[in-house]
Each structure stands twice: as structure tokens, then as C-alpha cells.
Design a protein around this motif. Structure first.
Motif, short mmCIF file in Angstrom:
data_model
loop_
_atom_site.label_atom_id
_atom_site.label_comp_id
_atom_site.label_asym_id
_atom_site.label_seq_id
_atom_site.Cartn_x
_atom_site.Cartn_y
_atom_site.Cartn_z
N PRO A 187 -5.16 7.01 -18.57
CA PRO A 187 -6.45 7.67 -18.67
C PRO A 187 -7.51 6.77 -19.29
N GLY A 188 -8.65 6.68 -18.63
CA GLY A 188 -9.74 5.87 -19.13
C GLY A 188 -9.60 4.38 -18.91
N LYS A 189 -8.55 3.96 -18.22
CA LYS A 189 -8.32 2.55 -17.99
C LYS A 189 -8.32 2.23 -16.50
N GLN A 190 -8.58 0.97 -16.21
CA GLN A 190 -8.59 0.49 -14.83
C GLN A 190 -7.17 0.44 -14.28
N ARG A 191 -7.04 0.72 -12.99
CA ARG A 191 -5.74 0.60 -12.35
C ARG A 191 -5.28 -0.86 -12.41
N GLU A 192 -4.03 -1.04 -12.78
CA GLU A 192 -3.47 -2.36 -13.04
C GLU A 192 -2.31 -2.65 -12.10
N LEU A 193 -2.31 -3.83 -11.53
CA LEU A 193 -1.17 -4.29 -10.75
C LEU A 193 -0.07 -4.72 -11.71
N VAL A 194 1.08 -4.07 -11.60
CA VAL A 194 2.19 -4.31 -12.52
C VAL A 194 3.15 -5.34 -11.96
N ALA A 195 3.54 -5.18 -10.70
CA ALA A 195 4.53 -6.05 -10.11
C ALA A 195 4.41 -6.02 -8.59
N SER A 196 4.85 -7.07 -7.96
CA SER A 196 4.85 -7.13 -6.51
C SER A 196 6.04 -7.95 -6.03
N ASP A 221 2.86 1.38 -22.27
CA ASP A 221 3.29 1.49 -20.88
C ASP A 221 3.04 2.87 -20.30
N THR A 222 2.64 3.81 -21.13
CA THR A 222 2.37 5.17 -20.68
C THR A 222 1.26 5.16 -19.64
N ALA A 223 1.54 5.72 -18.47
CA ALA A 223 0.59 5.73 -17.37
C ALA A 223 1.20 6.48 -16.20
N VAL A 224 0.37 6.71 -15.19
CA VAL A 224 0.87 7.15 -13.90
C VAL A 224 1.16 5.91 -13.07
N TYR A 225 2.35 5.83 -12.53
CA TYR A 225 2.77 4.68 -11.76
C TYR A 225 2.75 5.01 -10.28
N TYR A 226 2.18 4.10 -9.50
CA TYR A 226 2.04 4.28 -8.07
C TYR A 226 2.69 3.12 -7.33
N CYS A 227 3.48 3.43 -6.32
CA CYS A 227 3.98 2.38 -5.45
C CYS A 227 3.05 2.22 -4.27
N ASN A 228 3.04 1.03 -3.73
CA ASN A 228 2.15 0.69 -2.63
C ASN A 228 2.87 -0.23 -1.66
N LEU A 229 2.78 0.11 -0.39
CA LEU A 229 3.33 -0.73 0.67
C LEU A 229 2.17 -1.36 1.40
N LEU A 230 2.07 -2.66 1.29
CA LEU A 230 0.97 -3.39 1.89
C LEU A 230 1.41 -3.99 3.21
N ALA A 231 0.69 -3.62 4.26
CA ALA A 231 0.94 -4.16 5.59
C ALA A 231 -0.28 -4.94 6.05
N MET A 232 -0.17 -5.56 7.20
CA MET A 232 -1.28 -6.36 7.70
C MET A 232 -2.52 -5.52 7.96
N ALA A 233 -2.32 -4.32 8.49
CA ALA A 233 -3.45 -3.49 8.88
C ALA A 233 -3.66 -2.27 8.00
N TYR A 234 -2.64 -1.86 7.24
CA TYR A 234 -2.72 -0.63 6.47
C TYR A 234 -2.10 -0.81 5.09
N SER A 235 -2.48 0.07 4.20
CA SER A 235 -1.89 0.16 2.88
C SER A 235 -1.47 1.60 2.64
N TYR A 236 -0.21 1.80 2.23
CA TYR A 236 0.34 3.13 2.01
C TYR A 236 0.63 3.32 0.53
N TRP A 237 0.39 4.54 0.05
CA TRP A 237 0.52 4.84 -1.38
C TRP A 237 1.47 5.99 -1.62
N GLY A 238 2.24 5.88 -2.70
CA GLY A 238 3.02 6.99 -3.18
C GLY A 238 2.15 7.98 -3.93
N GLN A 239 2.74 9.13 -4.29
CA GLN A 239 1.97 10.20 -4.91
C GLN A 239 1.75 9.99 -6.40
#
Length: 117
Positions: free
Chosen positions: A43-52, A91-109
Motif C-alpha cells: 500500500p502506498g508504494k510503487q509496484r516492484e519487480l521482485v524476480a524473473s 516483504d508484506t505486499a500483494v504478489y503478482y505473477c506475470n507471464l511475458l510473451a512477445m505480443a502479450y503480458s498475462y497477470w495473475g490475480q
């Protein structure tokens, strides 16, 4: 055409561990996958890339989680994981997974991770 379902979040004490999972609804070999990624947003913070992890297996981590978090994948199960050890209250946050493809990006809930001090 791809839906991502996350699980594994919860409440844990500082120093504890959690493993997050993110499963795709279909085989993802049919798309031009570039990378799996985990983001988090407090809350109140920028979305952060954690790992890829790239299709070639290369991994990258945010400095704040290096040595504590590990990203991995199970390609036959179309699933990516985030193993989180030595958890800290920050580390408290909402964690989102993301699948990055060439044409699309898909997100978990999103899944809530709460670390108590």
C-alpha cells in the motif's frame, strides 16, 4: 487465452518461509514466452519487480530479496514458483505473477503475503 492462477500467500512470522505458485490455464509452449516474473506492491508504494526467469533459465532478483527468494519453474506443469525464505515485515505486499510473451503480458490475480514482526 491464458489465465494465471496464484496460490500460496498467507500470514507468516518474521524469519519464516512461504512458497507462491502461479499456474497457467493452458500449455504455454504455443506462445512466444519471453519470461516469467513476480511483482509485488505494498500500500502506498510503487509496484516492484521482485524476480524473473527467462525462457533460457536466466534469473534476476531485486537487491532487497537476493539471497532470500528463489524463482523457479516447472515447464510440464506450466507453473512458476517463488520460494521466499527469511521473510521480513517489509516483504508484506500483494504478489503478482506475470507471464511475458512477445505480443502479450498475462497477470495473475494477486496473493497477499503478510509478515508479522
Amino acid at each position: 487465452q491464458v489465465q494465471l492462477v496464484e496460490s500460496g500467500g498467507g500470514l507468516v512470522q518474521a524469519g519464516g518461509s512461504l512458497r507462491l505458485s502461479c499456474a497457467a490455464s493452458t500449455n504455454i509452449f504455443s506462445i512466444n514466452t519471453v519470461a516469467w516474473r513476480w511483482f509485488r506492491q505494498a500500500p502506498g508504494k510503487q509496484r516492484e519487480l521482485v524476480a524473473s526467469i527467462t525462457s533460457g533459465g536466466s534469473t534476476n532478483y531485486a537487491d532487497s530479496v537476493k539471497g532470500r527468494f528463489t524463482i523457479s519453474r516447472d515447464n510440464p506443469k506450466n507453473t512458476v514458483y517463488l520460494q521466499m525464505n527469511s521473510l521480513k515485515p517489509e516483504d508484506t505486499a500483494v504478489y503478482y505473477c506475470n507471464l511475458l510473451a512477445m505480443a502479450y503480458s498475462y497477470w495473475g490475480q494477486g496473493t497477499q503475503v503478510t509478515v508479522s514482526s
